[in-house]
Design a protein around this motif. Structure first.
Motif, PDB file in Angstrom:
ATOM      1  N   ARG A   1       0.834  -1.200   0.000  1.00  0.00           N
ATOM      2  CA  ARG A   1       0.000   0.000   0.000  1.00  0.00           C
ATOM      3  C   ARG A   1       0.874   1.257   0.000  1.00  0.00           C
ATOM      4  O   ARG A   1       0.573   2.234  -0.698  1.00  0.00           O
ATOM      5  CB  ARG A   1      -0.951  -0.017   1.196  1.00  0.00           C
ATOM      6  CG  ARG A   1      -2.013  -1.099   1.061  1.00  0.00           C
ATOM      7  CD  ARG A   1      -3.180  -0.942   2.017  1.00  0.00           C
ATOM      8  NE  ARG A   1      -2.859  -0.636   3.387  1.00  0.00           N
ATOM      9  CZ  ARG A   1      -2.670  -1.543   4.350  1.00  0.00           C
ATOM     10  NH1 ARG A   1      -2.754  -2.822   4.087  1.00  0.00           N
ATOM     11  NH2 ARG A   1      -2.400  -1.165   5.585  1.00  0.00           N
ATOM     12  N   LEU A   2       1.954   1.239   0.756  1.00  0.00           N
ATOM     13  CA  LEU A   2       2.847   2.396   0.803  1.00  0.00           C
ATOM     14  C   LEU A   2       3.630   2.575  -0.502  1.00  0.00           C
ATOM     15  O   LEU A   2       3.819   3.706  -0.971  1.00  0.00           O
ATOM     16  CB  LEU A   2       3.797   2.279   1.994  1.00  0.00           C
ATOM     17  CG  LEU A   2       3.125   2.467   3.356  1.00  0.00           C
ATOM     18  CD1 LEU A   2       4.041   1.991   4.478  1.00  0.00           C
ATOM     19  CD2 LEU A   2       2.713   3.921   3.566  1.00  0.00           C
ATOM     20  N   LEU A   3       4.073   1.487  -1.103  1.00  0.00           N
ATOM     21  CA  LEU A   3       4.766   1.580  -2.389  1.00  0.00           C
ATOM     22  C   LEU A   3       3.843   2.132  -3.472  1.00  0.00           C
ATOM     23  O   LEU A   3       4.271   2.939  -4.309  1.00  0.00           O
ATOM     24  CB  LEU A   3       5.330   0.216  -2.796  1.00  0.00           C
ATOM     25  CG  LEU A   3       6.584  -0.226  -2.054  1.00  0.00           C
ATOM     26  CD1 LEU A   3       6.812  -1.719  -2.220  1.00  0.00           C
ATOM     27  CD2 LEU A   3       7.797   0.574  -2.526  1.00  0.00           C
ATOM     28  N   ARG A   4       2.591   1.713  -3.449  1.00  0.00           N
ATOM     29  CA  ARG A   4       1.620   2.231  -4.421  1.00  0.00           C
ATOM     30  C   ARG A   4       1.471   3.749  -4.251  1.00  0.00           C
ATOM     31  O   ARG A   4       1.448   4.488  -5.230  1.00  0.00           O
ATOM     32  CB  ARG A   4       0.279   1.519  -4.256  1.00  0.00           C
ATOM     33  CG  ARG A   4      -0.779   2.001  -5.217  1.00  0.00           C
ATOM     34  CD  ARG A   4      -2.066   1.224  -5.156  1.00  0.00           C
ATOM     35  NE  ARG A   4      -2.456   0.949  -3.787  1.00  0.00           N
ATOM     36  CZ  ARG A   4      -3.255  -0.039  -3.417  1.00  0.00           C
ATOM     37  NH1 ARG A   4      -3.751  -0.862  -4.314  1.00  0.00           N
ATOM     38  NH2 ARG A   4      -3.566  -0.225  -2.164  1.00  0.00           N
ATOM     39  N   ALA A   5       1.399   4.214  -3.017  1.00  0.00           N
ATOM     40  CA  ALA A   5       1.263   5.647  -2.756  1.00  0.00           C
ATOM     41  C   ALA A   5       2.517   6.407  -3.203  1.00  0.00           C
ATOM     42  O   ALA A   5       2.421   7.495  -3.786  1.00  0.00           O
ATOM     43  CB  ALA A   5       0.980   5.885  -1.276  1.00  0.00           C
ATOM     44  N   ARG A   6       3.684   5.852  -2.947  1.00  0.00           N
ATOM     45  CA  ARG A   6       4.934   6.516  -3.356  1.00  0.00           C
ATOM     46  C   ARG A   6       5.032   6.559  -4.877  1.00  0.00           C
ATOM     47  O   ARG A   6       5.463   7.553  -5.465  1.00  0.00           O
ATOM     48  CB  ARG A   6       6.140   5.800  -2.753  1.00  0.00           C
ATOM     49  CG  ARG A   6       7.448   6.509  -3.008  1.00  0.00           C
ATOM     50  CD  ARG A   6       7.441   7.886  -2.391  1.00  0.00           C
ATOM     51  NE  ARG A   6       8.779   8.476  -2.375  1.00  0.00           N
ATOM     52  CZ  ARG A   6       9.049   9.621  -1.821  1.00  0.00           C
ATOM     53  NH1 ARG A   6       8.096  10.312  -1.218  1.00  0.00           N
ATOM     54  NH2 ARG A   6      10.276  10.099  -1.849  1.00  0.00           N
ATOM     55  N   HIS A   7       4.632   5.467  -5.523  1.00  0.00           N
ATOM     56  CA  HIS A   7       4.667   5.396  -6.986  1.00  0.00           C
ATOM     57  C   HIS A   7       3.754   6.463  -7.596  1.00  0.00           C
ATOM     58  O   HIS A   7       4.018   6.958  -8.694  1.00  0.00           O
ATOM     59  CB  HIS A   7       4.256   3.992  -7.445  1.00  0.00           C
ATOM     60  CG  HIS A   7       4.586   3.696  -8.865  1.00  0.00           C
ATOM     61  ND1 HIS A   7       5.876   3.508  -9.310  1.00  0.00           N
ATOM     62  CD2 HIS A   7       3.795   3.558  -9.962  1.00  0.00           C
ATOM     63  CE1 HIS A   7       5.865   3.259 -10.608  1.00  0.00           C
ATOM     64  NE2 HIS A   7       4.616   3.294 -11.029  1.00  0.00           N
ATOM     65  N   ALA A   8       2.703   6.831  -6.874  1.00  0.00           N
ATOM     66  CA  ALA A   8       1.787   7.882  -7.321  1.00  0.00           C
ATOM     67  C   ALA A   8       2.353   9.274  -7.042  1.00  0.00           C
ATOM     68  O   ALA A   8       1.711  10.286  -7.342  1.00  0.00           O
ATOM     69  CB  ALA A   8       0.426   7.724  -6.644  1.00  0.00           C
TER      70      ALA A   8
END
Length: 171
Positions: free
Chosen positions: A138-145
């Motif tokens: 979930r955190l990687l997805r947010a950072r990728h955004a």
């Protein structure tokens, strides 16, 4: 940059237990089932949490996997390996009141975890497979955004966890 996030197979732990960063084994049948589901992954560098439930999978997928402690699941302090039902309601309520900065069980906050995940993400330079945990995904997805750590933490804390064991998420 393309990232393929893989959640680890189901660990050997009783239902209803808070296990966060506890280093748990995976049943051999679960590992084999997940490996079979991942047989079509592209040939890319693999990074993995060093926790056994991820590392066992990474080692079977690649002899060159890179294990990075920044990918470990959140540390729940004194809550680790406790039944969720046994954790005092006041502590659960305190966490619910401040999902970003509260440190469950005196462990790590979502904001602290977001910082280490952002630090990891910022070192990536090419398409990559990352074997990790639902929280890290979930955190990687947010950072990728493109979100900074505080917003990553808020988004991850507000997002319901619906990532099945052994599943993939392509960013």
């Amino acid at each position: 940059m393309k990232l393929i996030l893989v959640r680890h197979p189901q660990p050997l732990v009783a239902p209803g237990i808070c296990y966060g960063s506890t280093d748990l084994e995976v049943a051999p049948a679960e590992l084999e089932h997940t490996l079979a589901a991942l047989r079509l992954l592209p040939d890319l560098p693999i990074y993995s949490s060093p926790l056994r439930r991820c590392a066992q999978l990474a080692a079977r997928l690649s002899g060159n996997a890179i294990y990075d402690a920044r990918l470990a699941e959140m540390h729940f302090g004194a809550w680790e390996m406790q039944a969720w039902d046994a954790i005092p309601r006041a502590e659960i309520d305190a966490w619910a009141a401040d999902m970003v900065h509260y440190r469950p069980g005196g462990g790590e906050s979502v904001f602290q975890m977001a910082g280490r995940i952002a630090d990891f993400y910022d070192t990536l330079q090419s398409d990559t497979i990352i074997i990790c945990h639902a929280g890290a995904m979930r955190l990687l997805r947010a950072r990728h955004a493109g979100l900074p750590p505080a917003e990553m933490a808020l988004q991850a804390a507000q997002t319901a966890h619906q990532i099945p064991y052994g599943s993939t998420l392509t960013l």
